[in-house]
Scaffold this motif. Sequence first.
Motif, PDB file in Angstrom:
ATOM      1  N   ASP A   1      49.902 118.945  30.311  1.00 13.71           N
ATOM      2  CA  ASP A   1      50.001 119.162  31.752  1.00 13.71           C
ATOM      3  C   ASP A   1      51.434 118.843  32.179  1.00 13.71           C
ATOM      4  O   ASP A   1      51.838 117.689  32.224  1.00 13.71           O
ATOM      5  CB  ASP A   1      49.004 118.255  32.480  1.00 13.71           C
ATOM      6  CG  ASP A   1      48.905 118.542  33.967  1.00 13.71           C
ATOM      7  OD1 ASP A   1      49.834 119.173  34.527  1.00 13.71           O
ATOM      8  OD2 ASP A   1      47.912 118.125  34.572  1.00 13.71           O
ATOM      9  N   ARG A   2      52.202 119.861  32.472  1.00 15.88           N
ATOM     10  CA  ARG A   2      53.616 119.698  32.798  1.00 15.88           C
ATOM     11  C   ARG A   2      53.849 119.026  34.147  1.00 15.88           C
ATOM     12  O   ARG A   2      54.957 118.612  34.448  1.00 15.88           O
ATOM     13  CB  ARG A   2      54.311 121.052  32.760  1.00 15.88           C
ATOM     14  CG  ARG A   2      54.317 121.636  31.383  1.00 15.88           C
ATOM     15  CD  ARG A   2      54.884 123.021  31.373  1.00 15.88           C
ATOM     16  NE  ARG A   2      54.598 123.649  30.106  1.00 15.88           N
ATOM     17  CZ  ARG A   2      55.510 124.241  29.372  1.00 15.88           C
ATOM     18  NH1 ARG A   2      56.746 124.306  29.772  1.00 15.88           N
ATOM     19  NH2 ARG A   2      55.167 124.779  28.226  1.00 15.88           N
ATOM     20  N   LEU A   3      52.824 118.907  34.951  1.00 15.16           N
ATOM     21  CA  LEU A   3      52.954 118.273  36.256  1.00 15.16           C
ATOM     22  C   LEU A   3      52.910 116.745  36.157  1.00 15.16           C
ATOM     23  O   LEU A   3      53.411 116.054  37.039  1.00 15.16           O
ATOM     24  CB  LEU A   3      51.843 118.773  37.184  1.00 15.16           C
ATOM     25  CG  LEU A   3      51.937 118.393  38.651  1.00 15.16           C
ATOM     26  CD1 LEU A   3      53.260 118.842  39.262  1.00 15.16           C
ATOM     27  CD2 LEU A   3      50.765 118.985  39.415  1.00 15.16           C
ATOM     28  N   ILE A   4      52.359 116.207  35.074  1.00 19.65           N
ATOM     29  CA  ILE A   4      52.193 114.751  34.930  1.00 19.65           C
ATOM     30  C   ILE A   4      53.526 113.999  35.078  1.00 19.65           C
ATOM     31  O   ILE A   4      53.595 113.040  35.842  1.00 19.65           O
ATOM     32  CB  ILE A   4      51.480 114.395  33.599  1.00 19.65           C
ATOM     33  CG1 ILE A   4      50.062 114.959  33.580  1.00 19.65           C
ATOM     34  CG2 ILE A   4      51.486 112.893  33.357  1.00 19.65           C
ATOM     35  CD1 ILE A   4      49.129 114.413  34.635  1.00 19.65           C
ATOM     36  N   PRO A   5      54.600 114.380  34.378  1.00 19.46           N
ATOM     37  CA  PRO A   5      55.856 113.628  34.558  1.00 19.46           C
ATOM     38  C   PRO A   5      56.379 113.662  36.003  1.00 19.46           C
ATOM     39  O   PRO A   5      56.938 112.680  36.483  1.00 19.46           O
ATOM     40  CB  PRO A   5      56.844 114.329  33.620  1.00 19.46           C
ATOM     41  CG  PRO A   5      55.995 115.039  32.632  1.00 19.46           C
ATOM     42  CD  PRO A   5      54.724 115.396  33.331  1.00 19.46           C
ATOM     43  N   VAL A   6      56.155 114.758  36.683  1.00 19.72           N
ATOM     44  CA  VAL A   6      56.575 114.859  38.081  1.00 19.72           C
ATOM     45  C   VAL A   6      55.751 113.907  38.945  1.00 19.72           C
ATOM     46  O   VAL A   6      56.291 113.206  39.815  1.00 19.72           O
ATOM     47  CB  VAL A   6      56.435 116.317  38.593  1.00 19.72           C
ATOM     48  CG1 VAL A   6      56.736 116.411  40.079  1.00 19.72           C
ATOM     49  CG2 VAL A   6      57.339 117.248  37.791  1.00 19.72           C
TER      50      VAL A   6
END
Length: 115
Positions: free
Chosen positions: A3-8
């Motif tokens: 999930d690429r949104l997790i670091p954001v």
Amino acid sequence: MTDRLIPVLVALGGFVGAACRYAVGVAVPGSAPVGTLAVNVLGSLALAASVGVVRSRRLRYFLATGLLSSFTTYSTFAVQTVSLGPVWGLANVGANYALGFAAVLAGLALGRRLT
């Protein structure tokens, strides 16, 4: 799949938590150990309450890993404890642990009531 949104979400939570931590420091001027104690106890309460309530993986990353991790502060606690000397330092450790664990128990109970 990652999930690429997790670091954001972690970064945004970290920003909010750090800003809130700063606000507590400003609201409690001149009494650094008290401000640190306050954020650590509030953070313990909030994290424990969120354990049973927050179901969303993304919200957990934002809240627990981001916001509450930057709101609470172990490093500041450690430095302040050493600077207080042996007697007050020991009192600071005792207060942080006793109140922190009490806050966790209260947070878990609160979380159970909210679910």
